[in-house]
Design a protein around this motif. Structure first.
Motif, PDB file in Angstrom:
ATOM      1  N   THR A   5       0.842  -1.185   0.000  1.00  0.00           N
ATOM      2  CA  THR A   5       0.000   0.000   0.000  1.00  0.00           C
ATOM      3  C   THR A   5       0.880   1.239   0.000  1.00  0.00           C
ATOM      4  O   THR A   5       1.801   1.345   0.802  1.00  0.00           O
ATOM      5  N   LYS A   6       0.577   2.144  -0.923  1.00  0.00           N
ATOM      6  CA  LYS A   6       1.313   3.394  -0.986  1.00  0.00           C
ATOM      7  C   LYS A   6       0.430   4.509  -0.451  1.00  0.00           C
ATOM      8  O   LYS A   6      -0.727   4.622  -0.813  1.00  0.00           O
ATOM      9  N   ILE A   7       0.999   5.288   0.365  1.00  0.00           N
ATOM     10  CA  ILE A   7       0.254   6.391   0.957  1.00  0.00           C
ATOM     11  C   ILE A   7       0.779   7.694   0.343  1.00  0.00           C
ATOM     12  O   ILE A   7       1.987   7.962   0.355  1.00  0.00           O
ATOM     13  N   ILE A   8      -0.145   8.470  -0.204  1.00  0.00           N
ATOM     14  CA  ILE A   8       0.205   9.767  -0.780  1.00  0.00           C
ATOM     15  C   ILE A   8      -0.357  10.839   0.138  1.00  0.00           C
ATOM     16  O   ILE A   8      -1.546  10.843   0.466  1.00  0.00           O
ATOM     17  N   VAL A   9       0.493  11.782   0.490  1.00  0.00           N
ATOM     18  CA  VAL A   9       0.070  12.867   1.368  1.00  0.00           C
ATOM     19  C   VAL A   9      -0.053  14.130   0.512  1.00  0.00           C
ATOM     20  O   VAL A   9       0.907  14.565  -0.129  1.00  0.00           O
ATOM     21  N   LEU A  10      -1.248  14.679   0.482  1.00  0.00           N
ATOM     22  CA  LEU A  10      -1.486  15.918  -0.250  1.00  0.00           C
ATOM     23  C   LEU A  10      -1.752  17.029   0.762  1.00  0.00           C
ATOM     24  O   LEU A  10      -2.581  16.877   1.644  1.00  0.00           O
ATOM     25  N   HIS A  11      -1.083  18.096   0.576  1.00  0.00           N
ATOM     26  CA  HIS A  11      -1.333  19.237   1.442  1.00  0.00           C
ATOM     27  C   HIS A  11      -2.482  20.042   0.838  1.00  0.00           C
ATOM     28  O   HIS A  11      -2.610  20.166  -0.368  1.00  0.00           O
ATOM     29  N   MET A  12      -3.318  20.594   1.674  1.00  0.00           N
ATOM     30  CA  MET A  12      -4.470  21.350   1.208  1.00  0.00           C
ATOM     31  C   MET A  12      -4.044  22.535   0.337  1.00  0.00           C
ATOM     32  O   MET A  12      -4.722  22.885  -0.622  1.00  0.00           O
ATOM     33  N   LYS A  13      -2.926  23.132   0.651  1.00  0.00           N
ATOM     34  CA  LYS A  13      -2.418  24.266  -0.106  1.00  0.00           C
ATOM     35  C   LYS A  13      -2.149  23.861  -1.560  1.00  0.00           C
ATOM     36  O   LYS A  13      -2.491  24.580  -2.497  1.00  0.00           O
ATOM     37  N   GLU A  14      -1.560  22.696  -1.768  1.00  0.00           N
ATOM     38  CA  GLU A  14      -1.272  22.212  -3.110  1.00  0.00           C
ATOM     39  C   GLU A  14      -2.554  21.927  -3.885  1.00  0.00           C
ATOM     40  O   GLU A  14      -2.647  22.207  -5.082  1.00  0.00           O
ATOM     41  N   VAL A  15      -3.549  21.383  -3.239  1.00  0.00           N
ATOM     42  CA  VAL A  15      -4.821  21.064  -3.883  1.00  0.00           C
ATOM     43  C   VAL A  15      -5.519  22.355  -4.332  1.00  0.00           C
ATOM     44  O   VAL A  15      -6.039  22.446  -5.446  1.00  0.00           O
ATOM     45  N   VAL A  16      -5.507  23.350  -3.466  1.00  0.00           N
ATOM     46  CA  VAL A  16      -6.150  24.623  -3.797  1.00  0.00           C
ATOM     47  C   VAL A  16      -5.433  25.288  -4.963  1.00  0.00           C
ATOM     48  O   VAL A  16      -6.073  25.767  -5.906  1.00  0.00           O
ATOM     49  N   TYR A  17      -4.094  25.338  -4.942  1.00  0.00           N
ATOM     50  CA  TYR A  17      -3.343  25.934  -6.038  1.00  0.00           C
ATOM     51  C   TYR A  17      -3.614  25.215  -7.352  1.00  0.00           C
ATOM     52  O   TYR A  17      -3.813  25.834  -8.390  1.00  0.00           O
ATOM     53  N   THR A  19      -6.246  23.503  -8.224  1.00  0.00           N
ATOM     54  CA  THR A  19      -7.621  23.780  -8.634  1.00  0.00           C
ATOM     55  C   THR A  19      -7.736  25.180  -9.239  1.00  0.00           C
ATOM     56  O   THR A  19      -8.368  25.372 -10.274  1.00  0.00           O
ATOM     57  N   VAL A  20      -7.118  26.148  -8.621  1.00  0.00           N
ATOM     58  CA  VAL A  20      -7.173  27.524  -9.116  1.00  0.00           C
ATOM     59  C   VAL A  20      -6.491  27.623 -10.485  1.00  0.00           C
ATOM     60  O   VAL A  20      -7.026  28.226 -11.412  1.00  0.00           O
ATOM     61  N   PHE A  21      -5.315  27.043 -10.633  1.00  0.00           N
ATOM     62  CA  PHE A  21      -4.620  27.099 -11.915  1.00  0.00           C
ATOM     63  C   PHE A  21      -5.382  26.363 -13.007  1.00  0.00           C
ATOM     64  O   PHE A  21      -5.417  26.793 -14.157  1.00  0.00           O
ATOM     65  N   LEU A  22      -6.001  25.259 -12.665  1.00  0.00           N
ATOM     66  CA  LEU A  22      -6.789  24.522 -13.638  1.00  0.00           C
ATOM     67  C   LEU A  22      -8.001  25.344 -14.076  1.00  0.00           C
ATOM     68  O   LEU A  22      -8.316  25.414 -15.269  1.00  0.00           O
ATOM     69  N   ALA A  23      -8.671  26.008 -13.130  1.00  0.00           N
ATOM     70  CA  ALA A  23      -9.817  26.854 -13.465  1.00  0.00           C
ATOM     71  C   ALA A  23      -9.389  28.032 -14.338  1.00  0.00           C
ATOM     72  O   ALA A  23     -10.073  28.389 -15.299  1.00  0.00           O
TER      73      ALA A  23
END
Length: 157
Positions: A5-17, A19-23
């Motif tokens: 099992t691989k665990i990926i840690v995403l920081h909320m800051k990265e997710v928001v950035y 999403t904003v760049f994609l939009a």
């Protein structure tokens, strides 16, 4: 075969950035499609829809026309925007701060003249005060030069 099992840690800051760049990328793509996609179609349709009789009876050739005024070593442009049968806007372009300070009546005189031209749709019979008479005459001369460029030669006047 062992599956780990691989665990990926995403920081909320990265997710928001992300999403904003994609939009923003999607918005930019839509704007480009609207600007460049539909503009070509409209320009192709317009000449086909307009008849030659209406083009011949038009007073002006629609567009933006300029006339240059030289005051000393400074120059600026008077820009006149016209449609087929009317003057839609008059403005000054490339007026430096130095010229505006040396000739403070330019902008108020142009505003006064432009408002009269919008109402009457002609440069004939304009009313201006004695304090800015020469400034107004200079501006009216430049406006007339721009309107001469805009006149439709096939229009019967």
């Amino acid at each position: 075969m062992s599956s780990k099992t691989k665990i990926i840690v995403l920081h909320m800051k990265e997710v928001v950035y992300t999403t904003v760049f994609l939009a923003l990328a999607i918005l930019l793509l839509v704007v480009f499609l609207i600007m460049f996609g539909s503009g070509k179609k409209e320009s192709v349709k317009k000449p086909a829809a307009s008849s030659t009789s209406s083009a011949e009876s038009a007073r002006y050739i629609p567009g933006i026309y300029t006339s240059t005024i030289s005051l000393g070593d400074q120059t600026f442009d008077v820009q006149v925007n016209v449609e087929q049968d009317r003057i839609t806007s008059i403005s000054m372009n490339h007026l430096s701060e130095t010229t505006a300070a040396m000739y403070p009546l330019m902008e108020p005189a142009l505003d006064s003249i432009a408002s009269q031209i919008y109402v009457n749709q002609t440069t004939e019979g304009l009313i201006y005060g004695e304090d800015n008479r020469y400034t107004s005459e200079l501006l009216v001369s430049a406006i007339n030069q721009a309107l001469d460029q805009a006149r439709n030669p096939s229009a019967a006047e």
